[in-house]
Scaffold this motif. Sequence first.
Motif, PDB file in Angstrom:
ATOM      1  N   ARG A 215      45.978  34.653  41.482  1.00  0.00           N
ATOM      2  CA  ARG A 215      44.762  34.002  41.819  1.00  0.00           C
ATOM      3  C   ARG A 215      44.011  33.577  43.057  1.00  0.00           C
ATOM      4  O   ARG A 215      43.432  33.923  44.223  1.00  0.00           O
ATOM      5  CB  ARG A 215      43.884  33.731  40.652  1.00  0.00           C
ATOM      6  N   ARG A 219      42.904  34.837  46.457  1.00  0.00           N
ATOM      7  CA  ARG A 219      41.451  34.320  47.071  1.00  0.00           C
ATOM      8  C   ARG A 219      42.159  33.769  48.639  1.00  0.00           C
ATOM      9  O   ARG A 219      41.433  33.691  49.456  1.00  0.00           O
ATOM     10  CB  ARG A 219      41.333  33.060  46.353  1.00  0.00           C
ATOM     11  N   ILE A 225      37.765  39.607  44.375  1.00  0.00           N
ATOM     12  CA  ILE A 225      38.176  39.862  43.320  1.00  0.00           C
ATOM     13  C   ILE A 225      36.846  40.058  42.824  1.00  0.00           C
ATOM     14  O   ILE A 225      35.389  39.930  42.760  1.00  0.00           O
ATOM     15  CB  ILE A 225      38.275  38.244  42.705  1.00  0.00           C
ATOM     16  N   THR A 226      37.149  41.454  42.332  1.00  0.00           N
ATOM     17  CA  THR A 226      36.194  42.456  41.453  1.00  0.00           C
ATOM     18  C   THR A 226      35.789  42.765  40.211  1.00  0.00           C
ATOM     19  O   THR A 226      34.095  42.372  39.640  1.00  0.00           O
ATOM     20  CB  THR A 226      36.727  43.883  40.941  1.00  0.00           C
ATOM     21  N   ASP A 228      36.328  38.233  37.154  1.00  0.00           N
ATOM     22  CA  ASP A 228      37.353  37.172  37.989  1.00  0.00           C
ATOM     23  C   ASP A 228      37.992  36.586  36.021  1.00  0.00           C
ATOM     24  O   ASP A 228      37.651  37.296  34.956  1.00  0.00           O
ATOM     25  CB  ASP A 228      36.187  35.881  37.942  1.00  0.00           C
ATOM     26  N   LEU A 229      38.179  35.635  36.368  1.00  0.00           N
ATOM     27  CA  LEU A 229      38.862  35.385  34.725  1.00  0.00           C
ATOM     28  C   LEU A 229      38.145  35.680  33.407  1.00  0.00           C
ATOM     29  O   LEU A 229      37.292  35.049  33.651  1.00  0.00           O
ATOM     30  CB  LEU A 229      39.537  33.622  34.184  1.00  0.00           C
ATOM     31  N   PHE A 240      42.067  38.631  35.262  1.00  0.00           N
ATOM     32  CA  PHE A 240      41.551  38.714  36.497  1.00  0.00           C
ATOM     33  C   PHE A 240      41.832  40.023  37.769  1.00  0.00           C
ATOM     34  O   PHE A 240      43.044  40.722  37.073  1.00  0.00           O
ATOM     35  CB  PHE A 240      41.245  38.038  37.268  1.00  0.00           C
ATOM     36  N   PHE A 242      40.819  42.490  40.979  1.00  0.00           N
ATOM     37  CA  PHE A 242      41.137  42.212  42.614  1.00  0.00           C
ATOM     38  C   PHE A 242      40.809  43.232  43.539  1.00  0.00           C
ATOM     39  O   PHE A 242      41.851  44.606  42.276  1.00  0.00           O
ATOM     40  CB  PHE A 242      41.745  40.908  42.810  1.00  0.00           C
ATOM     41  N   GLU A 250      45.363  44.939  38.585  1.00  0.00           N
ATOM     42  CA  GLU A 250      44.649  43.203  37.391  1.00  0.00           C
ATOM     43  C   GLU A 250      46.092  42.718  37.368  1.00  0.00           C
ATOM     44  O   GLU A 250      46.993  43.347  37.311  1.00  0.00           O
ATOM     45  CB  GLU A 250      44.129  44.265  35.969  1.00  0.00           C
TER      46      GLU A 250
END
Length: 307
Positions: A215, A219, A225-226, A228-229, A240, A242, A250
């Motif tokens: 992650r 970033r 990030i489509t 998040d956690l 997460f 992205f 994923e």
Amino acid sequence: MSEQRLCPQRLGYVHLKVKNVDTSLAFWTGALPLEVSARQGGKVYLRGGMQHHWIVLEESAEPGLGRVALEVETRAELDAFEAHLRVLGIPVEAGDGLESERVARYLRFRDPAGNPLELYCDMVSMPTPPTPRTVQLLDIQHVVLGTADTRAAAAFYRDVVGMRESDWVEQDVCFLHMRNGWHHGIGVGGLGGSGGGLNHVCFQPPGLDDVMRARAIVRKLGYPITMDLLRHAPSTSVGFYFAGPDTVAEMSFGARHFTEDAPPKPRVLARGLDTLDVWQQGLVDHEQSLVEEMKKMADQQRASASS
């Protein structure tokens, strides 16, 4: 061959047709810890383990899903699959692909939504592990594919491909597992449109530290990030999502695991957002749909790809 159900062992690789192979390569080797194993025949092969490849990139004027390939354990089982598909009247392309595709033999066909599939046996193995990276991966774990008819797609993967249902999200999405037992190797649903296509591909790291390192890298590189956690209710996995130039990726760990002799009774889960992420319990509007959220993710990926 021992008496066992006819079923693929695992998700083997995903072949992507891409607009610009250099742009795609930067994503798959930067945001993800994959490395080039070969460049051959206009394709770039990427690996994350001892197998020759998990991802194949091929530049094309018509980008999209090239195929989803599922590994079959033995040549005898692959031959049995070929006979099975032909009896059912499913058009099949069969070939020996050791030199051109780095697998000994393959069968290619399509699911009811038109998603291109491959069953193969005996991929070339690499002599040494990948170069150690900050983020470690155990495997390529699953894909989720689009379909206009989830029930027809689920029946195809269950009755034709031999997978077992793990869970449903109402009538919207079905998750199915292969012989390796992870909660889903393939998910199917009406995601991001009425037809087929790849919604996302998931990679399995060993644990939370690798997810968080991944992650941080995503970033820093500026990929969106489509989602998040989160922790998924169906699989219990934590991870997460992205977006890259070709699809959404994923990174998640902790998925439920089943054994051959103790398959699960599939559940039918409510479609609320706390099914997508159990940490949202008590915070979400149950009129909001998991499917709508995944459609948004698909829209974000398309926007990322066009930018």
